[in-house]
Motif scaffolding. Sequence first.
Motif, PDB file in Angstrom:
ATOM      1  N   GLU A  58     119.121  64.605  94.984  1.00 42.09           N
ATOM      2  CA  GLU A  58     120.360  65.253  95.391  1.00 42.09           C
ATOM      3  C   GLU A  58     121.467  64.246  95.698  1.00 42.09           C
ATOM      4  OE1 GLU A  58     121.991  68.375  98.815  1.00 42.09           O
ATOM      5  OE2 GLU A  58     119.850  67.899  98.656  1.00 42.09           O
ATOM      6  N   ALA A  59     121.176  63.228  96.511  1.00 39.16           N
ATOM      7  CA  ALA A  59     122.205  62.266  96.920  1.00 39.16           C
ATOM      8  C   ALA A  59     122.736  61.479  95.724  1.00 39.16           C
ATOM      9  CB  ALA A  59     121.643  61.327  97.982  1.00 39.16           C
ATOM     10  N   ALA A  60     121.830  61.046  94.842  1.00 38.07           N
ATOM     11  CA  ALA A  60     122.252  60.253  93.679  1.00 38.07           C
ATOM     12  C   ALA A  60     123.097  61.091  92.726  1.00 38.07           C
ATOM     13  CB  ALA A  60     121.026  59.695  92.958  1.00 38.07           C
ATOM     14  N   TRP A  61     122.699  62.332  92.488  1.00 39.65           N
ATOM     15  CA  TRP A  61     123.474  63.210  91.613  1.00 39.65           C
ATOM     16  C   TRP A  61     124.869  63.457  92.186  1.00 39.65           C
ATOM     17  CZ3 TRP A  61     119.131  67.337  90.541  1.00 39.65           C
ATOM     18  CH2 TRP A  61     118.287  66.853  89.519  1.00 39.65           C
ATOM     19  N   THR A 184     125.376  69.882 101.164  1.00 40.44           N
ATOM     20  CA  THR A 184     125.798  70.812 102.205  1.00 40.44           C
ATOM     21  C   THR A 184     124.708  71.052 103.245  1.00 40.44           C
ATOM     22  OG1 THR A 184     125.036  72.758 100.987  1.00 40.44           O
ATOM     23  CG2 THR A 184     127.289  71.987 100.557  1.00 40.44           C
ATOM     24  N   GLY A 185     123.511  70.583 102.965  1.00 36.48           N
ATOM     25  CA  GLY A 185     122.398  70.855 103.863  1.00 36.48           C
ATOM     26  C   GLY A 185     121.766  72.216 103.651  1.00 36.48           C
TER      27      GLY A 185
END
Length: 216
Positions: A58-61, A184-185
């Motif tokens: 998620e973070a890398a995308w 967004t969590g």
Amino acid sequence: MQALVVGADGGDLNDASRHMKHYLDNTGTLMELPVDKMLTDNDGFQSHVDRRHLLNREAAWREQALAEYERNGGRAVVIPVETPNVDYYFTETADRNWYYAVGGARSNVTGVVTVVPGADGKPVVGLDYQVNVWDRYDWDEGKGVHIGKFEIPDGEMGRQHKIGLAQEFNMAGSSSVKHYELGTGAEVPAPDDPGRAGERSDPGRHARDGGGDIER
């Protein structure tokens, strides 16, 4: 073995019964996997997809998409994504239905990451994706079956393929497309409700795969 197909179906091992019948039908045609049902039936498989294909990327995308968004002058961007193939093994103790229907299966996630300007001018990063699953239905050397009062000796299931009374086949399928906003969590969305697909109340569930109805 045909009696075992009926016994498995009556014992709520519906997918195991369907796949075993297709094996004994000796056609070798592709079997479509109901991936939404697999995810709904098995929390372990759903967790595997969430952790190995989505949350760890998620973070890398998001970072990649936002960088492209900036390079594009704040205009919308679309980036295709695909995760590596990862195996998952259903266990007999946790899920006998999918253990006998599939055993181990390979999965990945394919989709697109989009970035668009939000109502407040800030970029909104979303992922539209689906889960893909595939495997080959075969019987390892020496593996038997024991469902209820029905027991097939070690090696006998695989022997049917070798002598031409059954046929191994490929299995593949994809889930419904889901939307997930990155960063967004929010929780990863649950799979679509599969309804009666593959259950005993599903009309024509065996005929759908070219195998005909179970002979009782």
